[in-house]
Write an enzyme that holds these catalytic residues in place. Structure first.
Site, mmCIF file in Angstrom:
data_model
loop_
_atom_site.group_PDB
_atom_site.id
_atom_site.type_symbol
_atom_site.label_atom_id
_atom_site.label_comp_id
_atom_site.label_asym_id
_atom_site.label_seq_id
_atom_site.Cartn_x
_atom_site.Cartn_y
_atom_site.Cartn_z
ATOM 1 N N ASP A 177 0.815 -1.021 0.360
ATOM 2 C CA ASP A 177 -0.128 -0.144 -0.147
ATOM 3 C C ASP A 177 1.239 1.046 0.133
ATOM 4 O O ASP A 177 2.021 1.184 1.134
ATOM 5 C CB ASP A 177 -0.522 -0.042 1.283
ATOM 6 N N ASN A 185 -3.407 12.306 -3.644
ATOM 7 C CA ASN A 185 -4.534 12.780 -4.365
ATOM 8 C C ASN A 185 -5.769 13.953 -4.001
ATOM 9 O O ASN A 185 -5.852 15.529 -5.511
ATOM 10 C CB ASN A 185 -6.153 11.734 -4.169
ATOM 11 N N HIS A 190 -6.517 13.613 -8.701
ATOM 12 C CA HIS A 190 -6.636 12.040 -9.228
ATOM 13 C C HIS A 190 -5.887 11.874 -10.255
ATOM 14 O O HIS A 190 -5.211 10.871 -10.168
ATOM 15 C CB HIS A 190 -8.223 11.695 -9.174
ATOM 16 N N ASP A 194 -3.054 9.201 -10.216
ATOM 17 C CA ASP A 194 -2.800 8.386 -11.458
ATOM 18 C C ASP A 194 -1.829 7.902 -12.234
ATOM 19 O O ASP A 194 -1.135 6.712 -12.495
ATOM 20 C CB ASP A 194 -3.818 8.357 -12.640
ATOM 21 N N GLU A 220 -5.235 2.308 -4.388
ATOM 22 C CA GLU A 220 -3.131 2.150 -4.138
ATOM 23 C C GLU A 220 -2.759 1.064 -3.721
ATOM 24 O O GLU A 220 -1.317 0.741 -3.250
ATOM 25 C CB GLU A 220 -2.816 2.922 -3.150
#
Length: 298
Positions: A177, A185, A190, A194, A220
């Site tokens: 993670d 973010n 976002h 990405d 994530e």
């Protein structure tokens, strides 16, 4: 590990491939596609090696249906043609609704195993390329190109079954993670997030082996399924990923930024009840890594 980074498609639980992903796209290899019944849409790409189909986890392509024999039938190549052979199955093998023992396959033939029907698509048929692309879209994460959660859980289920049958077979899973990803973010949007995920995926791919399955299983969150791997060896792989990502510079919103990840590793033992127990154990180790400072593998 660089030479091993190309994914071994034989680990794919929804398709069995004879060659790389790019070769399959370009050559339109012959395949069997399930058009009715269990595992609808799954593909068996055919090559030089015989493929055994049946209910057992030990065959090349498994269909979990009690009406299908453990070793039901096989497809093999001889003198430039593909042949279908029944292996003494209880409910028999049918080609275009006629019971067979051993017969050649022709483009468009329908193979029936109990309630499951497969269509034979011969080499060079453009339909084979269509089925390849269609299937890839169902097992891949659209953003990163890694395997998706559904496929990873199918692989893990099969690997746990193998480990349960063989007490000497090692199996590890690693849950990873990204640390403080929500901040990226929230601050940069976002699209920036990405971009980070895609770059992390590429770095991680370079550090897994052909026998491993790397998947994005959440926003994530990633999973690595590691057959025939001890916890110590899994930690070595995880540390390689962690250190490589920590050393990389990410450009986010025009700014240079470091990214780190935390991970939890669990190994299968027969003391665990099932696959969900293994996942919970890996998750608990991930929580330990997060709560003890992040940027570490437990």
């Amino acid at each position: 590990m660089g030479e091993d980074t190309q994914r071994d498609r034989s680990t794919d639980q929804e398709t069995l491939l004879a060659g790389s992903r790019q070769q399959t796209r370009d050559n339109h290899d012959a395949c069997l596609v399930i058009i009715r019944g269990a595992r609808l849409g799954s593909r068996i790409v055919l090559g030089d090696k015989p493929v055994v189909i049946g209910r057992s986890i030990e065959v090349d392509f498994q269909i979990s249906d009690r009406s299908i024999s453990r070793r039901h039938c096989r497809v093999f190549q001889d003198d430039g043609r593909f042949w279908l052979e029944d292996l003494g199955s209880t409910n028999h093998t049918f080609l275009n609704d006629e019971q067979i023992e051993c017969t050649p396959l022709r483009d468009g033939d329908h193979v029936r195993l109990s309630q499951t029907v497969l269509k034979f698509v011969d080499e060079g048929n453009i339909e084979a390329g269509y089925h390849s692309e269609l299937h890839e879209s169902t097992i891949r994460d659209a953003l990163t190109g890694l395997y998706n959660r559904r496929h990873a859980m199918a692989v893990l289920k099969t690997e746990v079954a193998k480990a349960r049958r063989d007490e000497h077979r090692d199996l590890a899973i690693m849950i990873l993670d990204l640390d403080f990803f929500k901040e990226i973010n929230d601050e940069f949007g976002h699209l920036a997030g990405d971009g980070v995920l895609k770059k992390v995926a590429r770095i991680a791919e370079e550090r897994v082996r052909a026998s491993d399955t790397l998947a994005r299983i959440g926003g994530e969150e990633f999973a690595v399924i590691l057959p025939d791997t001890t916890a110590d060896d899994a930690r070595t792989i995880g540390e390689s990923m962690r250190q490589s990502i920590e050393a990389e510079t990410f450009v986010v919103g025009g700014q240079q930024r470091s990214v780190t990840l935390s991970g939890g590793i669990a190994s299968w033992s027969n003391e665990l009840g099932d696959m969900s127990d293994l996942l919970r154990l890996a998750d608990s180790r991930l929580y330990q890594a997060k709560s003890s400072g992040r940027n570490r593998i437990r």
